[in-house]
Design an enzyme around this catalytic site. Structure first.
Site, mmCIF file in Angstrom:
data_model
loop_
_atom_site.group_PDB
_atom_site.id
_atom_site.type_symbol
_atom_site.label_atom_id
_atom_site.label_comp_id
_atom_site.label_asym_id
_atom_site.label_seq_id
_atom_site.Cartn_x
_atom_site.Cartn_y
_atom_site.Cartn_z
ATOM 1 N N TYR A 138 0.818 -1.215 0.000
ATOM 2 C CA TYR A 138 0.000 0.000 0.000
ATOM 3 C C TYR A 138 0.850 1.263 0.000
ATOM 4 O O TYR A 138 0.462 2.275 -0.563
ATOM 5 C CB TYR A 138 -0.895 0.040 1.243
ATOM 6 C CG TYR A 138 -2.237 -0.615 1.082
ATOM 7 C CD1 TYR A 138 -2.341 -1.980 0.832
ATOM 8 C CD2 TYR A 138 -3.408 0.126 1.199
ATOM 9 C CE1 TYR A 138 -3.571 -2.576 0.704
ATOM 10 C CE2 TYR A 138 -4.639 -0.476 1.069
ATOM 11 C CZ TYR A 138 -4.725 -1.823 0.824
ATOM 12 O OH TYR A 138 -5.944 -2.416 0.698
ATOM 13 N N LYS A 188 2.654 -15.203 3.030
ATOM 14 C CA LYS A 188 2.932 -15.955 1.800
ATOM 15 C C LYS A 188 4.428 -16.242 1.793
ATOM 16 O O LYS A 188 5.160 -15.881 0.853
ATOM 17 C CB LYS A 188 2.461 -15.121 0.588
ATOM 18 C CG LYS A 188 2.529 -15.834 -0.747
ATOM 19 C CD LYS A 188 1.514 -16.961 -0.904
ATOM 20 C CE LYS A 188 1.728 -17.673 -2.237
ATOM 21 N NZ LYS A 188 0.976 -18.948 -2.336
ATOM 22 N N ASP A 220 -3.249 -18.203 0.657
ATOM 23 C CA ASP A 220 -4.184 -18.901 -0.233
ATOM 24 C C ASP A 220 -4.936 -19.986 0.530
ATOM 25 O O ASP A 220 -6.164 -20.126 0.405
ATOM 26 C CB ASP A 220 -3.443 -19.477 -1.464
ATOM 27 C CG ASP A 220 -2.182 -20.259 -1.123
ATOM 28 O OD1 ASP A 220 -1.721 -20.201 0.035
ATOM 29 O OD2 ASP A 220 -1.663 -20.941 -2.030
ATOM 30 N N ASP A 244 -6.835 -6.781 3.949
ATOM 31 C CA ASP A 244 -7.907 -6.122 3.189
ATOM 32 C C ASP A 244 -8.791 -7.170 2.528
ATOM 33 O O ASP A 244 -10.019 -7.138 2.633
ATOM 34 C CB ASP A 244 -7.281 -5.207 2.134
ATOM 35 C CG ASP A 244 -8.323 -4.507 1.283
ATOM 36 O OD1 ASP A 244 -9.315 -4.004 1.857
ATOM 37 O OD2 ASP A 244 -8.154 -4.473 0.046
ATOM 38 N N ASP A 248 -12.880 -8.691 3.800
ATOM 39 C CA ASP A 248 -14.109 -8.676 2.986
ATOM 40 C C ASP A 248 -14.701 -10.080 2.903
ATOM 41 O O ASP A 248 -15.910 -10.280 2.991
ATOM 42 C CB ASP A 248 -13.825 -8.180 1.557
ATOM 43 C CG ASP A 248 -14.001 -6.670 1.417
ATOM 44 O OD1 ASP A 248 -13.691 -5.948 2.379
ATOM 45 O OD2 ASP A 248 -14.450 -6.220 0.338
HETATM 46 C C1 IPM Z 1 -10.705 -0.954 3.432
HETATM 47 C C2 IPM Z 1 -10.825 -0.358 2.064
HETATM 48 C C3 IPM Z 1 -9.633 0.539 1.785
HETATM 49 C C4 IPM Z 1 -8.393 -0.320 1.821
HETATM 50 C C5 IPM Z 1 -9.713 1.344 0.474
HETATM 51 C C6 IPM Z 1 -10.943 2.212 0.429
HETATM 52 C C7 IPM Z 1 -8.489 2.173 0.242
HETATM 53 O O1 IPM Z 1 -10.973 -1.358 1.110
HETATM 54 O O2 IPM Z 1 -10.651 -0.190 4.414
HETATM 55 O O3 IPM Z 1 -10.688 -2.176 3.547
HETATM 56 O O4 IPM Z 1 -8.012 -0.919 0.816
HETATM 57 O O5 IPM Z 1 -7.779 -0.404 2.894
HETATM 58 MG MG MG Z 2 -11.172 -3.276 1.922
#
Ligand code: IPM
Ligand code: MG
Length: 349
Positions: A138, A188, A220, A244, A248
């Site tokens: 990042y 990884k 993975d 990240d 999700d």
């Molecule tokens: C998160 C989001 C952010 C990230 C984006 C909006 C930059 O996806 O907070 O998970 O990638 O960290």
């Molecule tokens: Mg995110």
């Protein structure tokens, strides 16, 4: 003493869900909290010409805690990278030293049917992802260049230094110590040098936490294990990019991305609190967004940054009762509006 809360609603559904959380906080805490709002993300680009105006960063610095909505707007994708809405949240994390991101994922029993997993598998999810936020690919050098053959090439450098890894590892161990005492470090290391250092340093730090059982998993395999048997995890510690993606994924295992809160903390527990979901431009302004991830983020804020654990417990209990009552926004398969969900939580308080 009044605590100052910076509200950074941002884009898309951000303003709707932050307003909902504010309503719950005012209902619960009255004058004990003072709110101040500032523009961030694409909204700030439109009003001030940049995604993270100095005044917004300044407000965030001065506040006792920050409640953040979401940033992102399809129109922002055409902008130079430093003007894109996402730079606002990345800049806040970096400038404020918010290196430790806690993303708890647990299934409310009533939502077992909303999970993408079979209910008997989903029911076992109760984990925390501890994601590093200030390093990794990042924040490494990045850019576009031309190869010797005249072809375009994009690059992003992945790196961690040992102090960054040790700091987040400690947060992982402390979090595990306060829960089920099991920490799984995800990397990884079979391919990446960054991950080899990560693994070595996590093992070194583990010497200070003999009461916590440490394991390692390749990312993975972790993605697979999260859907095969998420109940096996207690606390996960991982880098910025893997965290990240895996958070999700964990959110859908737990029912909906509209349910997961997060806390981003600095070394002194000052924090920025935000739902893990994005700005959802497709449903913005329609009063349909699920406000619970932001309301639960507000509860984390009370607990971690404001020393109001009892109040945090009350919000979490009110959310559980609201769901038990069958109130559901569209993402949970229901028809309740943002306002109805928020009113139901306030009532349960
Ligand atoms: C998160 C989001 C952010 C990230 C984006 C909006 C930059 O996806 O907070 O998970 O990638 O960290
Ligand atoms: Mg995110």
């Amino acid at each position: 003493m009044t605590k100052r809360i910076a509200l950074l609603p941002g884009d898309g559904i951000g303003p709707e869900v932050v307003a909902a959380a504010r309503q719950v906080l005012e209902h619960l805490c009255g004058d004990a909290l003072a709110f101040e709002t500032a523009a961030v993300g694409y909204a700030a680009y439109e009003s001030d010409g940049e995604p993270l105006p100095a005044a917004t960063l300044d407000l965030a610095r001065r506040a006792d805690a920050i409640l953040f909505g979401a940033v992102g707007n399809p129109r922002g994708d055409a902008l130079a990278r430093n003007l894109r809405p996402e730079q606002a949240i990345l800049g806040l994390r970096k400038h404020l030293g918010l290196f430790a991101n806690l993303r708890p994922a647990k299934l409310y029993p009533e939502l077992a049917d909303a999970s993408a997993l079979r209910p008997d598998v989903a029911r076992r999810i109760d984990l925390v992802i501890v994601r590093e936020l200030n390093g990794d690919v990042y924040f490494g050098e990045k850019g576009m260049r031309t190869t010797a053959a005249g072809r375009r090439e994009g690059y992003d450098i992945m790196s961690y230094d040992e102090d960054q890894v040790a700091a987040i590892a400690r947060v992982g161990f402390e979090t595990a110590r306060a829960r089920g005492k099991r920490l799984c470090s995800i990397d990884k290391a079979n391919v990446l040098e960054t991950s080899q250092l990560w693994r070595d340093v996590v093992i070194e730090v583990s010497a200070d936490y003999p009461d916590v059982t440490l394991s390692h998993m390749l990312v993975d395999n972790a993605a697979m294990q999260l859907v095969r048997d998420p109940g096996q995890f207690d606390v996960i510690v991982t880098g910025n990019l893997f965290g990240d993606i895996l958070s999700d994924q964990a959110s859908m295992c737990a029912g909906s991305i509209g349910m997961l809160p997060s806390a981003s903390l600095d070394a002194d527990q000052k924090g920025l609190y935000e739902p893990i979901h994005g700005s959802a431009p497709d449903i913005a302004g329609r009063g349909k967004a699920n406000p619970l991830a932001t309301i639960l983020s507000a509860a984390m804020m009370l607990r971690y940054s404001l020393g109001l654990a009892a109040e945090a417990d009350r919000i979490e209990a009110a959310v559980a009762r609201t769901l038990a009552d069958g109130v559901r926004t569209a993402d949970l398969g229901g028809e309740a509006s943002t306002a109805e969900m928020t009113a139901a939580v306030c009532e349960q308080l």
